[in-house]
Design an enzyme around this catalytic site. Structure first.
Site, PDB file in Angstrom:
ATOM      1  N   CYS A 169     -10.840   0.512   1.744  1.00 46.04           N
ATOM      2  CA  CYS A 169      -9.596   0.851   1.055  1.00 46.04           C
ATOM      3  C   CYS A 169      -9.164   2.255   1.462  1.00 46.04           C
ATOM      4  O   CYS A 169      -9.746   3.249   1.038  1.00 46.04           O
ATOM      5  CB  CYS A 169      -9.791   0.767  -0.456  1.00 46.04           C
ATOM      6  SG  CYS A 169      -8.292   1.134  -1.397  1.00 46.04           S
ATOM      7  N   CYS A 210      -1.410  -5.074  -1.303  1.00 46.82           N
ATOM      8  CA  CYS A 210      -2.685  -4.865  -1.987  1.00 46.82           C
ATOM      9  C   CYS A 210      -3.169  -6.153  -2.661  1.00 46.82           C
ATOM     10  O   CYS A 210      -2.387  -6.803  -3.354  1.00 46.82           O
ATOM     11  CB  CYS A 210      -2.517  -3.767  -3.021  1.00 46.82           C
ATOM     12  SG  CYS A 210      -4.058  -3.223  -3.775  1.00 46.82           S
ATOM     13  N   CYS A 261      -5.109  -5.170   0.675  1.00 44.58           N
ATOM     14  CA  CYS A 261      -4.756  -5.315   2.091  1.00 44.58           C
ATOM     15  C   CYS A 261      -5.859  -6.049   2.860  1.00 44.58           C
ATOM     16  O   CYS A 261      -6.959  -6.246   2.355  1.00 44.58           O
ATOM     17  CB  CYS A 261      -4.497  -3.943   2.704  1.00 44.58           C
ATOM     18  SG  CYS A 261      -5.967  -2.902   2.767  1.00 44.58           S
ATOM     19  N   CYS A 296       0.848  -1.199   0.000  1.00 45.10           N
ATOM     20  CA  CYS A 296       0.000   0.000   0.000  1.00 45.10           C
ATOM     21  C   CYS A 296       0.881   1.247   0.000  1.00 45.10           C
ATOM     22  O   CYS A 296       1.716   1.408   0.889  1.00 45.10           O
ATOM     23  CB  CYS A 296      -0.911  -0.023   1.229  1.00 45.10           C
ATOM     24  SG  CYS A 296      -1.838   1.494   1.466  1.00 45.10           S
ATOM     25  N   CYS A 315      -0.094   4.309   0.469  1.00 47.43           N
ATOM     26  CA  CYS A 315      -0.742   5.419   1.182  1.00 47.43           C
ATOM     27  C   CYS A 315      -0.449   5.414   2.678  1.00 47.43           C
ATOM     28  O   CYS A 315      -1.096   6.130   3.438  1.00 47.43           O
ATOM     29  CB  CYS A 315      -2.248   5.358   0.945  1.00 47.43           C
ATOM     30  SG  CYS A 315      -2.655   5.475  -0.801  1.00 47.43           S
TER      31      CYS A 315
END
Length: 114
Positions: free
Chosen positions: A83, A72, A74, A53, A55
Site C-alpha cells: 500500500c 482502492c 489497488c 488512490c 496518493c
C-alpha cells in the site's frame, strides 16, 4: 480543502476497517496518515464515483477510475499487500501501528489541521 461528506467518509472508514481486519493489515502508527488517506478516498468517491488512490498524481482521474488499477484496494495491495498510501500495512512494516480502526471524529480533527 473541501471535506468529504459524512456519508462517504463513513463508507471509506467502514471499508478500511473491515479490509484491514480481513487482510491482517494495520493502519499507520501516525493516525494523521490514516485520516488524510481516508479523507482523500472519500473525496474521490464523492467527486469521481470511485475510491481512487489519493496518493498518486493522475493526468486524467476519470480514465484512471475506469481502468480500476488504482481504485482502492489497488492492484499492488490486492496482489502483494503493498500500500503506497500506508493505509494498509503488514505487521512487519516499520510504520505499522496496532490499530485497525479510527473514529470519524479523529479523521475530522486530524484533517482539519492544515
Amino acid at each position: 480543502m473541501n471535506q468529504a461528506s459524512e456519508k462517504n467518509l463513513d463508507l471509506m472508514k467502514s471499508f478500511a476497517e473491515s479490509y484491514a481486519k480481513r487482510t491482517g493489515t494495520y493502519f499507520c502508527v501516525d493516525p494523521g496518515v490514516t485520516a488524510v488517506v481516508l479523507e482523500g478516498l472519500a473525496k474521490h468517491k464523492e467527486d469521481l464515483g470511485a475510491a481512487l488512490c489519493p496518493c498518486r498524481h493522475y493526468e486524467d482521474k476519470e480514465a484512471e477510475v475506469k481502468a480500476t488499477y488504482w481504485n482502492c484496494p489497488c492492484v499492488p495491495m490486492r496482489e502483494r499487500k503493498e500500500c503506497h498510501c500506508m493505509l494498509f500495512l503488514t505487521p512487519d512494516n516499520d510504520f505499522a501501528g496496532d490499530m485497525q480502526s479510527i473514529t470519524t471524529e479523529e479523521i475530522r480533527t486530524l484533517t482539519a489541521q492544515g
